[in-house]
Write a protein that holds these residues in place. Structure first.
Motif, mmCIF file in Angstrom:
data_model
loop_
_atom_site.group_PDB
_atom_site.id
_atom_site.type_symbol
_atom_site.label_atom_id
_atom_site.label_comp_id
_atom_site.label_asym_id
_atom_site.label_seq_id
_atom_site.Cartn_x
_atom_site.Cartn_y
_atom_site.Cartn_z
ATOM 1 N N LEU A 219 -14.146 -3.451 -1.913
ATOM 2 C CA LEU A 219 -15.098 -4.223 -1.118
ATOM 3 C C LEU A 219 -14.414 -5.401 -0.443
ATOM 4 C CD1 LEU A 219 -18.224 -4.345 -3.478
ATOM 5 C CD2 LEU A 219 -18.039 -3.138 -1.296
ATOM 6 N N PHE A 220 -13.555 -6.089 -1.180
ATOM 7 C CA PHE A 220 -12.865 -7.252 -0.615
ATOM 8 C C PHE A 220 -11.983 -6.845 0.572
ATOM 9 C CE2 PHE A 220 -9.140 -10.076 -0.444
ATOM 10 C CZ PHE A 220 -9.787 -11.263 -0.165
ATOM 11 N N ALA A 221 -11.261 -5.749 0.422
ATOM 12 C CA ALA A 221 -10.413 -5.267 1.514
ATOM 13 C C ALA A 221 -11.261 -4.884 2.727
ATOM 14 C CB ALA A 221 -9.581 -4.077 1.056
ATOM 15 N N SER A 222 -12.383 -4.238 2.469
ATOM 16 C CA SER A 222 -13.268 -3.800 3.549
ATOM 17 C C SER A 222 -13.866 -4.994 4.284
ATOM 18 C CB SER A 222 -14.382 -2.919 2.982
ATOM 19 O OG SER A 222 -15.287 -2.523 3.995
ATOM 20 N N TYR A 223 -14.370 -5.968 3.532
ATOM 21 C CA TYR A 223 -15.002 -7.141 4.142
ATOM 22 C C TYR A 223 -13.981 -8.030 4.854
ATOM 23 C CZ TYR A 223 -19.282 -5.985 1.573
ATOM 24 O OH TYR A 223 -20.400 -5.358 1.089
#
Length: 255
Positions: A219-223
């Protein structure tokens, strides 16, 4: 006027002044040609004026849409940044910090990290302009190309948004449904509408699990990628607004 010209020609012929008649005829032809050219020039001028008026309307609409999009995209970027901060908080939470937080606190953070929303740009005027074949701006040779780059940026953001929502729908929701009480998550936001599940679910161990860590790292990479794309779009939007203000000061001053 035509009758006068005819009478002059008849008089010249009747007097046998052939040379003068030919000179007059040539002069009359020249006058007719000049008249036609003047009429064409006036018509071209009128058509050009109409095109400039149409362009002015398009520029005004585009300028307004860019301002709307700048405001909406900036707000959306702030929302994604807040979500990502929650993701980062849960991803990096220490054992000591975990001991200080209740299950209710952790549920609140988890809920806040899952509030991804659709990206809805204002780009109807933009699409209309790009759909017009061979359209150009009279005061700028590069504006159409810049608008195409801007449109590509919007399409890229929409794609990333769909990808992030797919991660939420296909990975996050199933994980939370399997490991946590979704009712309790919703209770933190709607305490007056949704009652709390009295079954105790210890959230701490779930947050420290490898499955949770991997999910939130994704999620962090995506956001983070999403925020970068939004920031680039905001920069493109600001540059376009500045470009239009410089190229069309008279149009923008009447907004």
């Amino acid at each position: 006027m035509i009758k006068l010209f005819r009478n002059i020609r008849k008089k010249l012929l009747s007097e046998g002044k052939t040379a003068n008649y030919l000179k007059y005829a040539i002069g009359e032809i020249v006058l007719v040609v000049i008249g036609i050219l003047i009429a064409l020039q006036i018509n071209n001028w009128n058509e050009h004026r109409k095109e400039l008026q149409k362009e002015s309307v398009i520029v005004k609409e585009l300028y307004k849409e860019l301002q709307q999009n700048l405001k909406a995209t900036t707000k959306h970027r702030q929302q994604i940044e807040e979500i990502n901060q929650e993701v980062l908080f849960l991803l990096n939470i220490s054992d000591d910090s975990l001991k200080l937080l209740t299950n209710e606190d952790l549920n609140q953070h988890i809920f806040n990290s899952s509030l991804i929303s659709p990206f809805t740009p204002f780009n109807q005027k933009l699409k209309r302009i790009l759909a017009i074949e061979n359209f150009g701006f009279s005061h700028s040779k590069t504006l159409v190309n810049e608008l195409q780059d801007y449109n590509n940026s919007i399409e890229g953001i929409s794609s990333i948004n769909l990808s992030a929502r797919d991660v939420f729908k296909n990975r996050m929701v199933p994980f939370l449904s399997e490991n946590l009480s979704l009712k309790n998550l919703m209770h933190e936001i709607y305490p007056e509408k949704i009652t709390k599940n009295d079954s105790i679910v210890d959230v701490g161990p779930i947050i420290k699990s490898m499955a949770f860590e991997n999910l939130y790292a994704d999620l962090f990479a995506s956001y983070t990628s999403y925020i970068f794309a939004l920031e680039r779009n905001i920069e493109l939007t600001k540059n376009l607004i500045t470009h239009i203000e410089k190229a069309y000061p008279s149009v923008i001053s009447t907004k």
